[in-house]
Design a protein around this motif. Structure first.
Motif, PDB file in Angstrom:
ATOM      1  N   ARG A  39      39.642  51.760  51.100  1.00  0.00           N
ATOM      2  CA  ARG A  39      40.547  52.056  50.156  1.00  0.00           C
ATOM      3  C   ARG A  39      40.930  51.460  49.267  1.00  0.00           C
ATOM      4  O   ARG A  39      40.663  49.962  49.314  1.00  0.00           O
ATOM      5  N   ASN A  40      41.509  51.810  47.872  1.00  0.00           N
ATOM      6  CA  ASN A  40      41.977  50.678  46.906  1.00  0.00           C
ATOM      7  C   ASN A  40      42.925  49.683  47.521  1.00  0.00           C
ATOM      8  O   ASN A  40      43.969  49.889  48.262  1.00  0.00           O
ATOM      9  N   GLY A  41      42.619  48.411  47.052  1.00  0.00           N
ATOM     10  CA  GLY A  41      43.713  47.375  47.297  1.00  0.00           C
ATOM     11  C   GLY A  41      43.488  46.850  48.554  1.00  0.00           C
ATOM     12  O   GLY A  41      44.354  46.169  48.933  1.00  0.00           O
ATOM     13  N   VAL A  42      42.570  46.916  49.412  1.00  0.00           N
ATOM     14  CA  VAL A  42      42.350  46.337  50.629  1.00  0.00           C
ATOM     15  C   VAL A  42      41.624  45.072  50.634  1.00  0.00           C
ATOM     16  O   VAL A  42      41.590  44.470  51.773  1.00  0.00           O
ATOM     17  N   GLY A  43      41.029  44.836  49.547  1.00  0.00           N
ATOM     18  CA  GLY A  43      40.543  43.358  49.463  1.00  0.00           C
ATOM     19  C   GLY A  43      39.085  43.227  49.170  1.00  0.00           C
ATOM     20  O   GLY A  43      38.598  41.985  49.170  1.00  0.00           O
ATOM     21  N   LYS A  44      38.694  44.391  48.591  1.00  0.00           N
ATOM     22  CA  LYS A  44      37.129  44.222  48.439  1.00  0.00           C
ATOM     23  C   LYS A  44      36.528  43.302  47.369  1.00  0.00           C
ATOM     24  O   LYS A  44      35.718  42.579  47.491  1.00  0.00           O
ATOM     25  N   THR A  45      37.447  43.613  45.942  1.00  0.00           N
ATOM     26  CA  THR A  45      37.063  42.794  44.792  1.00  0.00           C
ATOM     27  C   THR A  45      37.329  41.310  45.323  1.00  0.00           C
ATOM     28  O   THR A  45      36.484  40.344  44.906  1.00  0.00           O
ATOM     29  N   THR A  46      38.450  41.000  46.113  1.00  0.00           N
ATOM     30  CA  THR A  46      38.868  39.571  46.507  1.00  0.00           C
ATOM     31  C   THR A  46      37.546  39.198  47.160  1.00  0.00           C
ATOM     32  O   THR A  46      37.289  37.783  46.935  1.00  0.00           O
ATOM     33  N   LEU A  47      37.171  39.769  48.181  1.00  0.00           N
ATOM     34  CA  LEU A  47      35.716  39.378  48.897  1.00  0.00           C
ATOM     35  C   LEU A  47      34.762  39.008  48.079  1.00  0.00           C
ATOM     36  O   LEU A  47      34.208  37.926  48.085  1.00  0.00           O
TER      37      LEU A  47
HETATM   38  N1  LIG Z   1      44.934  37.774  40.791  1.00  0.00           N
HETATM   39  C1  LIG Z   1      45.789  38.090  41.890  1.00  0.00           C
HETATM   40  N2  LIG Z   1      46.889  37.518  41.988  1.00  0.00           N
HETATM   41  C2  LIG Z   1      47.295  38.009  43.049  1.00  0.00           C
HETATM   42  N3  LIG Z   1      47.194  39.031  43.952  1.00  0.00           N
HETATM   43  C3  LIG Z   1      45.931  39.778  43.859  1.00  0.00           C
HETATM   44  C4  LIG Z   1      45.248  39.413  42.509  1.00  0.00           C
HETATM   45  N4  LIG Z   1      44.038  40.173  42.408  1.00  0.00           N
HETATM   46  C5  LIG Z   1      44.229  40.826  43.665  1.00  0.00           C
HETATM   47  N5  LIG Z   1      45.604  40.953  44.374  1.00  0.00           N
HETATM   48  C6  LIG Z   1      45.944  41.573  45.481  1.00  0.00           C
HETATM   49  O1  LIG Z   1      44.982  41.326  46.447  1.00  0.00           O
HETATM   50  C7  LIG Z   1      44.970  42.492  47.119  1.00  0.00           C
HETATM   51  C8  LIG Z   1      43.706  43.090  47.335  1.00  0.00           C
HETATM   52  O2  LIG Z   1      43.115  43.407  46.064  1.00  0.00           O
HETATM   53  P1  LIG Z   1      41.533  43.690  45.496  1.00  0.00           P
HETATM   54  O3  LIG Z   1      41.626  44.013  44.283  1.00  0.00           O
HETATM   55  O4  LIG Z   1      40.504  42.952  46.325  1.00  0.00           O
HETATM   56  O5  LIG Z   1      41.331  45.017  46.164  1.00  0.00           O
HETATM   57  P2  LIG Z   1      40.240  46.136  46.233  1.00  0.00           P
HETATM   58  O6  LIG Z   1      39.902  46.625  47.521  1.00  0.00           O
HETATM   59  O7  LIG Z   1      38.996  45.593  45.384  1.00  0.00           O
HETATM   60  O8  LIG Z   1      40.682  47.299  45.268  1.00  0.00           O
HETATM   61  P3  LIG Z   1      40.208  48.297  44.337  1.00  0.00           P
HETATM   62  O9  LIG Z   1      39.316  49.293  44.883  1.00  0.00           O
HETATM   63  O10 LIG Z   1      41.222  48.970  43.757  1.00  0.00           O
HETATM   64  O11 LIG Z   1      39.489  47.443  43.454  1.00  0.00           O
HETATM   65  C9  LIG Z   1      45.834  43.503  46.826  1.00  0.00           C
HETATM   66  O12 LIG Z   1      47.257  43.643  47.439  1.00  0.00           O
HETATM   67  C10 LIG Z   1      46.045  42.962  45.211  1.00  0.00           C
HETATM   68  O13 LIG Z   1      47.317  43.173  44.629  1.00  0.00           O
END
Ligand SMILES: Nc1ncnc2c1ncn2[C@@H]1O[C@H](COP(=O)(O)OP(=O)(O)OP(=O)(O)O)[C@@H](O)[C@H]1O
Length: 231
Positions: A39-47
């Motif tokens: 789901r959105n916001g679970v950390g995929k982009t962070t990975l």
């Molecule tokens: N630059 C940042 N600084 C601080 N927190 C961040 C930053 N980028 C993302 N986060 C936090 O890290 C967590 C994971 O975000 P991320 O973007 O990795 O999720 P995601 O699974 O890729 O979501 P999406 O599908 O919406 O892209 C979220 O709680 C977000 O608020």
């Protein structure tokens, strides 16, 4: 030491004091496609940012063909054969489509793109236009085209299909499959289950910064993971 093409061991990362990911581990073999859903916001982009080198690790390791790369900057990882297509399509709006495709090469040769233009003729038709005049979906295709033409050993793609028309999503699957046939590895963050079914060997589902499920692609995939993806 593993001689898998790409290995992630107990990876943890985050932003400043905020730890977002914990204990992420997986392997990707040569010619294998791993899709990452969640789901959105679970950390995929962070990975993906941690794998590419944009974000330092808190702990854990990343190996490419047995070489530890987690301390290397983005450009060194790129030099070792790791390409990254971020979620926000990287296009330079004032530059032409052609300039966007050639600015990181010494030459202006578009030959490396011919097989991609054949599938995405709109890009060829718009070579002289500014990238800023493209639609969102076309910009995603432009970014995808640029990354895939690098022909890297390991390709990271973050939601390549966002805003892209179904017909072009099929063409993206075709491009990814031919990369896999060349024994390269592809790691894709993706929400589109049809694309996942078309390209994945294995699928990881993430939640709250961790892997909660891992499975092989197959006829039961959609049933198996769609509950985990519901908001
Ligand atoms: N630059 C940042 N600084 C601080 N927190 C961040 C930053 N980028 C993302 N986060 C936090 O890290 C967590 C994971 O975000 P991320 O973007 O990795 O999720 P995601 O699974 O890729 O979501 P999406 O599908 O919406 O892209 C979220 O709680 C977000 O608020």
């Amino acid at each position: 030491m593993s001689m898998q093409q790409f290995t992630v061991q107990n990876l943890a990362t985050g932003y400043g004091d905020l730890q977002v990911l914990q204990d992420i581990s997986f392997d990707v073999g040569a010619g294998e496609c791993l899709c990452i859903a969640g789901r959105n916001g679970v950390g995929k982009t962070t990975l993906m940012r941690a794998l590419s080198g944009e974000l330092p690790l808190i702990s854990g390791g990343i190996q490419m063909q047995g070489t530890e790369i987690s301390a290397l900057p983005t450009n060194r990882r790129h030099g070792l054969g790791l390409s990254y297509g971020p979620q926000d399509s990287v296009t330079f709006a004032p530059l032409s489509v052609k300039e966007n495709l050639t600015l990181h090469y010494q030459d202006q040769n578009l030959e490396r793109y011919e097989h991609l233009f054949a599938l995405f003729p709109r890009i060829r038709e718009r070579l002289e236009q500014s990238a800023g005049s493209l639609s969102g979906g076309e910009r995603k295709i432009l970014s995808f085209t640029r990354v895939m033409a690098e022909d890297a050993q390991v390709v990271l793609l973050d939601e390549p299909t966002e805003g892209v028309a179904p017909e072009n999503i099929d063409h993206m699957a075709t491009v990814i499959r031919s990369t896999l046939q060349a024994r390269h590895s592809v790691i894709v963050v993706e929400q589109n289950l049809s694309l996942i079914e078309a390209i994945a060997d294995r699928v990881i589902v993430m939640d709250h910064g961790a892997i909660i499920h891992e499975t092989a692609n197959g006829p039961e995939l959609r049933n198996e993971i769609s509950n985990l993806l519901k908001v």
